[in-house]
Design an enzyme around this catalytic site. Structure first.
Site, PDB file in Angstrom:
ATOM      1  N   LYS A  73      75.439 -21.829  65.415  1.00  0.00           N
ATOM      2  CA  LYS A  73      74.570 -23.004  65.313  1.00  0.00           C
ATOM      3  C   LYS A  73      73.120 -22.634  65.654  1.00  0.00           C
ATOM      4  CE  LYS A  73      76.089 -27.004  66.485  1.00  0.00           C
ATOM      5  NZ  LYS A  73      76.791 -27.916  67.371  1.00  0.00           N
ATOM      6  N   ARG A 143      74.435 -28.612  73.642  1.00  0.00           N
ATOM      7  CA  ARG A 143      75.673 -28.349  72.877  1.00  0.00           C
ATOM      8  C   ARG A 143      76.040 -26.882  72.937  1.00  0.00           C
ATOM      9  NH1 ARG A 143      75.977 -32.503  68.542  1.00  0.00           N
ATOM     10  NH2 ARG A 143      73.950 -33.481  68.490  1.00  0.00           N
ATOM     11  N   GLY A 152      85.127 -28.739  68.102  1.00  0.00           N
ATOM     12  CA  GLY A 152      85.661 -29.682  69.087  1.00  0.00           C
ATOM     13  C   GLY A 152      86.259 -29.045  70.332  1.00  0.00           C
ATOM     14  N   MET A 154      84.701 -27.097  72.662  1.00  0.00           N
ATOM     15  CA  MET A 154      83.843 -27.006  73.851  1.00  0.00           C
ATOM     16  C   MET A 154      83.071 -28.325  74.028  1.00  0.00           C
ATOM     17  SD  MET A 154      82.588 -23.083  73.791  1.00  0.00           S
ATOM     18  CE  MET A 154      82.232 -22.942  72.065  1.00  0.00           C
ATOM     19  N   ARG A 411      75.753 -24.500  57.847  1.00  0.00           N
ATOM     20  CA  ARG A 411      76.659 -23.375  58.030  1.00  0.00           C
ATOM     21  C   ARG A 411      77.416 -23.150  56.722  1.00  0.00           C
ATOM     22  NH1 ARG A 411      80.683 -26.480  62.224  1.00  0.00           N
ATOM     23  NH2 ARG A 411      80.904 -28.318  60.947  1.00  0.00           N
ATOM     24  N   HIS A 526     116.167 -13.230  56.882  1.00  0.00           N
ATOM     25  CA  HIS A 526     116.774 -13.332  55.554  1.00  0.00           C
ATOM     26  C   HIS A 526     116.161 -14.487  54.773  1.00  0.00           C
ATOM     27  CE1 HIS A 526     119.844 -14.854  52.746  1.00  0.00           C
ATOM     28  NE2 HIS A 526     119.966 -13.564  52.470  1.00  0.00           N
ATOM     29  N   SER A 834     108.396   5.625  50.751  1.00  0.00           N
ATOM     30  CA  SER A 834     107.975   4.223  50.799  1.00  0.00           C
ATOM     31  C   SER A 834     108.229   3.750  52.226  1.00  0.00           C
ATOM     32  CB  SER A 834     108.789   3.401  49.801  1.00  0.00           C
ATOM     33  OG  SER A 834     108.401   2.060  49.895  1.00  0.00           O
ATOM     34  N   CYS A 901     106.616  -0.898  51.412  1.00  0.00           N
ATOM     35  CA  CYS A 901     107.343  -2.005  50.778  1.00  0.00           C
ATOM     36  C   CYS A 901     107.853  -3.012  51.806  1.00  0.00           C
ATOM     37  CB  CYS A 901     108.480  -1.489  49.911  1.00  0.00           C
ATOM     38  SG  CYS A 901     109.738  -0.626  50.839  1.00  0.00           S
ATOM     39  N   TYR A 921      99.985   3.150  46.931  1.00  0.00           N
ATOM     40  CA  TYR A 921     100.219   1.759  46.522  1.00  0.00           C
ATOM     41  C   TYR A 921     100.765   0.931  47.675  1.00  0.00           C
ATOM     42  CZ  TYR A 921     105.240   2.818  46.266  1.00  0.00           C
ATOM     43  OH  TYR A 921     106.517   3.168  46.579  1.00  0.00           O
TER      44      TYR A 921
HETATM   45  C1  PEP Z   1     111.834  -2.568  55.379  1.00  0.00           C
HETATM   46  O1  PEP Z   1     112.605  -2.278  56.276  1.00  0.00           O
HETATM   47  O2  PEP Z   1     110.605  -2.643  55.523  1.00  0.00           O
HETATM   48  C2  PEP Z   1     112.328  -2.869  54.030  1.00  0.00           C
HETATM   49  C3  PEP Z   1     111.514  -3.091  53.030  1.00  0.00           C
HETATM   50  O3  PEP Z   1     113.684  -2.984  53.891  1.00  0.00           O
HETATM   51  P1  PEP Z   1     114.515  -4.289  54.309  1.00  0.00           P
HETATM   52  O4  PEP Z   1     113.553  -5.355  54.662  1.00  0.00           O
HETATM   53  O5  PEP Z   1     115.320  -4.622  53.114  1.00  0.00           O
HETATM   54  O6  PEP Z   1     115.308  -3.770  55.442  1.00  0.00           O
END
Ligand code: PEP
Ligand code: MG
Length: 947
Positions: A73, A143, A152, A154, A411, A526, A834, A901, A921
């Site tokens: 501010k 302020r 809001g 402070m 802002r 899951h 991976s 992954c 990747y």
């Molecule tokens: C992991 O463990 O990051 C993975 C991709 O395999 P999963 O989640 O299926 O165990």
């Protein structure tokens, strides 16, 4: 001596005072001493730094880029003043004073008092008014203002400088509007008593003591609205306020403006550390060390009469991003009245009013543009100037006092994901930004909103609980507690599946449901993983739900929800709401496509997807996935009749029995892969061999056991005994991953055969295929060696048999810490790594993925952890394992392809890390693909702003 801190004996709270003059300090100290309180005196540190930055009258000491020192501010007020924009004069006390205050037992640095005095003198000169002048008093606000906005959280005190003398001056200034002046004084006494002197309700039950007095006066007079209070009423209320402060806090509301000012300053600094501010910082990951600045600014009033107004505006529409000046205001009102929504606001211009839906009461009201055309023109010029100066959409606050326009704040405006994209693209077209700057303007997470159905932002919501935002999107449906019923009813009706947690067996019901809610589980549970994969909105780990399967109901606090009741869930915010909230469609706009093209030009790493069904694959391709980074084959095992065959395989006593069942699965798997290869054309497809603990596939209920027994033509006891012999205490660390392929090599054989046969078939159709076969959960070199030997043997046999050459790779997941440590040896056997950061996080921390929801929220609340490590990669710890894995792996295999992954592959901060440490990747669920693309481009641009 210029100040002190006093532990008030009654409230047991430290009541801190800033610099006070000697007489006042002494009398306060005496009063408190008599009452048995503790007194802390200031230290006299030598600091000749600039502590106070003035602004106003077309000049300023500070600038917009000084946010760390002046707060957002303060820095923007300074910038506006320098631009010649009318800003009420004032000054900012730096954040360094706040940190000094906390590091030195609430003492101010030497020199502050002198600099504050000089600041007030300058304000007096610019505003032509004087502190404590009964004819023409300078009145100020105090302020907070941290470097990022903490709305809001402070404290603020308004109308400082008012006392029984100076109020006469305010009456005169307001053309004898006595009621207005007394209402200002009433507000001052109330705020000062609360914020500075700490008069709060004694407990949760007690009504706010100030509000109680107002209510009593209204009751006595038989009136309902505050606006019906007369000048006489307000005078009496002020006296009662003063009396209750005196009685409860054993101090007087000071009349001396200097004392008021120092009280206000100390209160603002103190409010940096109120529990709610601390909590807010935890949630928003703001450092406790930053401190807040304090802004002291001349008061201007939008409520002095009919020629006064106050409003809030955006330089572009914050919902759609349309380039249209948009805002609301109220005549004769104060800023908070606009925000509170108690009065119907008016639109600032005709286009804003025309855009309102029919029936909106503001549509009937005149615009500022019409009523005050000259002032509107001035405001419009200022907004244009501010936007092009900041090169960003601005959120501004203004006040008109007796026909003069004042800007109170500017802002960068908060905006929806859709608006963020449109504004970024438009600003490039308008040559306000270049592509790089535009890319850095959009928060990757904001793209989330763009790709999912959303609740109508205008709809009313009755929120009953909040869990983790596991899978984005809005879903509305009737509550169902059982997956099989969800599957049945879900064909014709909209249902939300509400479970304590989900298991692979629930997949059918999950797929049929509009949305999923679980009471347990985290972002990698899951339910979360599957829901994201299916792009079904889900809220998981919603601990407030007490589910009673027997009674087919759940409670959330006081609210009871029965089967078939309607609920709405927001998978982007984690909210669970009662009833059917209307949704609005989101469409991929041309701006989005243009923006994402720019993004891809700057990105250095590829973005793949975690997908295992043709539907997911199609969606991921639409979102720009460049390959599949993880196809979890076990998900293909759950549908329809397949689960029975899988169970037959697991329950078989010997290899022959397993091979028989696997023989039935082979054509099904092959068909799955054919479809995926066809869709992916020439893009790489990483297929992971079977991974989950076997017990996940086993029949649990008597009904399922009986069905299996008749299928396999054995007595139910045999099945029951086998199920019990397969029971594991710690399945996540048990018979799973490559251990399945090591003990049952025929599984690896069947899966390889299915993959390679599918590859040959699709290649024959003229489509290039690039299967990458991935072995999960490797912990020893022997495991990858042996599994690879099987894969190569089967793959060579299939391709030789069919006479087709298919290039394929064999690689592994790195998800056990030992694999990261031995990466140099493993890399000799693997063409790619991976990183499975879900398991790697689980095993590095020793936190069960499925149970961490029980303690992680508390850990985060207490600051033991700053983030959920299953959502945002723990770069400090798990990150070391990954770095080590990459370095060691590439040392022995320089061509090693490396990706991630785990769920972190779609988290922007984690993607940035993956970019920095040289991955090829990232792979994430389909809806997160655009987010990962943007995060990857931003990572490249941040690393090298001038490529
Ligand atoms: C992991 O463990 O990051 C993975 C991709 O395999 P999963 O989640 O299926 O165990
Ligand atoms: Mg794993």
């Amino acid at each position: 001596m210029i100040g002190g801190g006093i532990a008030h004996p009654k409230s047991k709270q430290n009541v801190w005072f800033g610099a006070l003059n000697d007489r006042v300090a002494a009398s306060l100290v005496m009063g408190i001493k008599e009452a048995g309180g503790k007194v802390n005196f200031l230290t006299n540190n030598k600091m000749n730094k600039k502590l106070v930055y003035s602004f106003g009258g077309g000049q300023a000491d500070g600038r917009a880029d000084m946010k760390n020192l002046l707060g957002g501010k303060g820095a923007n007020l300074a910038e506006m003043a320098s631009l010649g924009i009318p800003v009420p004069a004032g000054f900012t006390i730096t954040t360094e004073v706040c940190t000094h205050f906390y590091q030195n037992n609430n003492a101010y640095p030497t020199g502050l008092e002198t600099q504050v005095k000089a600041g007030i003198s300058q304000m007096e000169k610019i505003m032509g008014a004087k502190f404590n002048d009964p004819d023409n008093p300078l009145l100020v606000s105090v302020r907070s203002g941290a470097r990022v906005s903490m709305p809001g959280m402070m404290d603020t005190v308004l109308n400082l400088g008012l006392n029984p003398n100076t109020i006469q001056g305010l009456i005169k200034k307001s053309n004898n509007n006595e009621r207005f002046a007394w209402d200002c004084y009433r507000r001052f006494v109330q705020m000062y008593g609360d914020v500075v002197l700490g008069l709060k309700p004694k407990n949760k039950q007690e009504q706010d003591p100030f509000e109680k007095i107002i209510e009593e006066v209204k009751d006595q007079k038989g009136i309902k609205e505050d606006t019906q209070l007369t000048t006489g009423d307000l005078k009496s209320i002020v006296e009662q306020f003063k009396a209750i402060v005196r009685e409860r806090q054993a101090v007087e509301i000071p009349d001396d403006p200097w004392e008021q000012l120092w009280g206000g300053i100390a209160a603002v600094f103190k409010s940096w550390n109120t529990p709610r501010a601390i909590e807010y910082r935890r949630i928003h990951k703001i450092s406790d060390d930053w401190g807040t600045a304090t802004n002291v600014q001349s008061m201007v009033y939008g409520n002095m009469g009919a020629d006064c107004a106050t409003g809030v505006a955006f330089t572009r529409d914050p919902a759609t991003g349309q380039k249209q000046f948009y805002g609301e205001f109220l005549f004769n009102a104060q800023g908070e009245d606009v925000v509170a929504g108690t009065r119907t606001p008016q639109q600032i211009n005709a286009s804003g009013r025309d855009a309102l839906p029919e029936g909106n009461p503001s549509k009937e009201l005149e615009t500022l543009q019409k009523i005050m055309p000259a002032l509107y023109r001035q405001l419009d010029n200022i907004q244009t100037k501010l936007e092009s100066h900041y090169q960003n959409m601005q959120d501004i606050e203004f006040t008109i006092q007796q026909g003069k326009l004042w800007m109170l704040q500017t802002r960068n405006g908060k905006r929806t994901g859709r608006a963020a994209i449109k504004i970024a693209v438009d600003m490039v077209k308008e040559r306000m930004l270049d592509q790089k700057a535009a890319i850095l303007r959009v928060e990757p997470e904001q793209l989330d909103q763009l790709l999912h159905r959303q609740f109508d932002p205008k709809a009313e919501k009755n929120k009953i609980a909040k869990g983790l935002p596991a899978s984005p999107g809005a879903a509305v449906g009737k509550v169902v507690f059982f997956a099989d019923e969800a599957k049945k009813i879900g064909k014709d009706e909209k249902v939300i599946l509400v479970r304590l947690e989900t298991s692979p067996e629930d997949i059918g019901g999950m797929a049929a449901a509009q949305g999923i809610v679980t009471a347990r589980g985290g972002m990698t549970s899951h339910a979360a993983v599957v829901a994201r994969g299916m792009d079904t909105p889900a809220v998981v780990g919603c601990g407030a739900l007490v589910i009673d399967y027997e009674k087919r109901q759940f409670t959330a606090g006081e609210t009871l929800v029965r089967e078939n009741d309607w609920i709405s869930i927001d998978g982007s915010s984690g909210e669970v709401m009662l009833g059917q909230i209307p949704t609005v469609e989101t469409q991929i706009t041309d701006e989005f496509k243009t923006f994402m093209q720019w993004v891809d030009n700057f990105r250095k790493i590829s973005v793949r997807t975690n997908a295992d069904t043709p539907e997911d694959v199609k969606k991921a391709l639409e979102y720009g996935a460049e390959g599949i980074g993880l196809c979890r084959t076990e998900h293909m095992f759950f549908g329809g009749e397949r689960i029975k065959t899988v169970r037959e395989m697991i329950l078989a006593d010997d290899e022959a029995g397993r091979r028989k069942a696997l023989g039935k699965l082979l054509p099904m798997q092959r068909q799955d892969f054919i479809e995926i290869f066809r869709l992916m054309t020439d893009k790489p497809v990483t297929i992971r061999l079977l991974d989950p603990p076997l017990h996940e596939f086993l029949p649990q209920t008597d009904e399922d056991i009986a069905a299996m027994a008749s299928e396999m033509q054995v007595p139910p006891e045999v099945i029951r005994a086998r199920v019990s012999s397969l029971h594991e205490t710690n399945p996540m660390l048990g018979h799973r991953g490559c251990r399945l392929g090591m003990t049952y090599p025929e599984i690896t054989e069947m899966q390889t055969q299915a993959i390679m046969e599918a590859a040959c078939i699709v290649k024959k159709e003229g489509i290039q295929v690039h299967p990458e076969i991935m072995v999960p959960l490797i912990g020893t070199v022997m495991e990858i060696k042996e599994q690879k030997a099987i894969i190569v043997r089967v793959a060579e046999a299939v391709t030789a048999d069919r006479g087709i050459k298919v290039p394929y790779l064999v690689g592994t997941m790195i998800e056990i810490p030992r694999a990261a440590l031995l990466a140099d040896k493993i890399a000799k056997e693997a063409a790619f790594f991976s990183f499975g950061t879900n398991d790697l996080t689980q095993m590095c921390f020793g936190y069960s993925r499925d149970d961490a929801g029980k303690f992680l929220p508390e850990y985060i609340a207490k600051g033991v952890l700053t983030n959920d490590p299953f959502q945002q990669l723990d770069q400090e710890g798990v990150g070391q394992l990954i770095k080590m894995g990459i370095e060691r792996g590439r040392a022995t295999n320089p061509d090693l392809k490396i990706g991630i992954c785990g769920e972190h592959g779609g988290d922007p901060a984690s993607v940035e890390f993956c970019h920095r440490i040289g991955m090829n990747y990232v792979s994430c669920s389909p809806p997160r693909v655009p987010i990962a693309r943007l995060a990857a481009a931003q990572a490249a641009l941040k690393e090298n702003p001038e490529p």
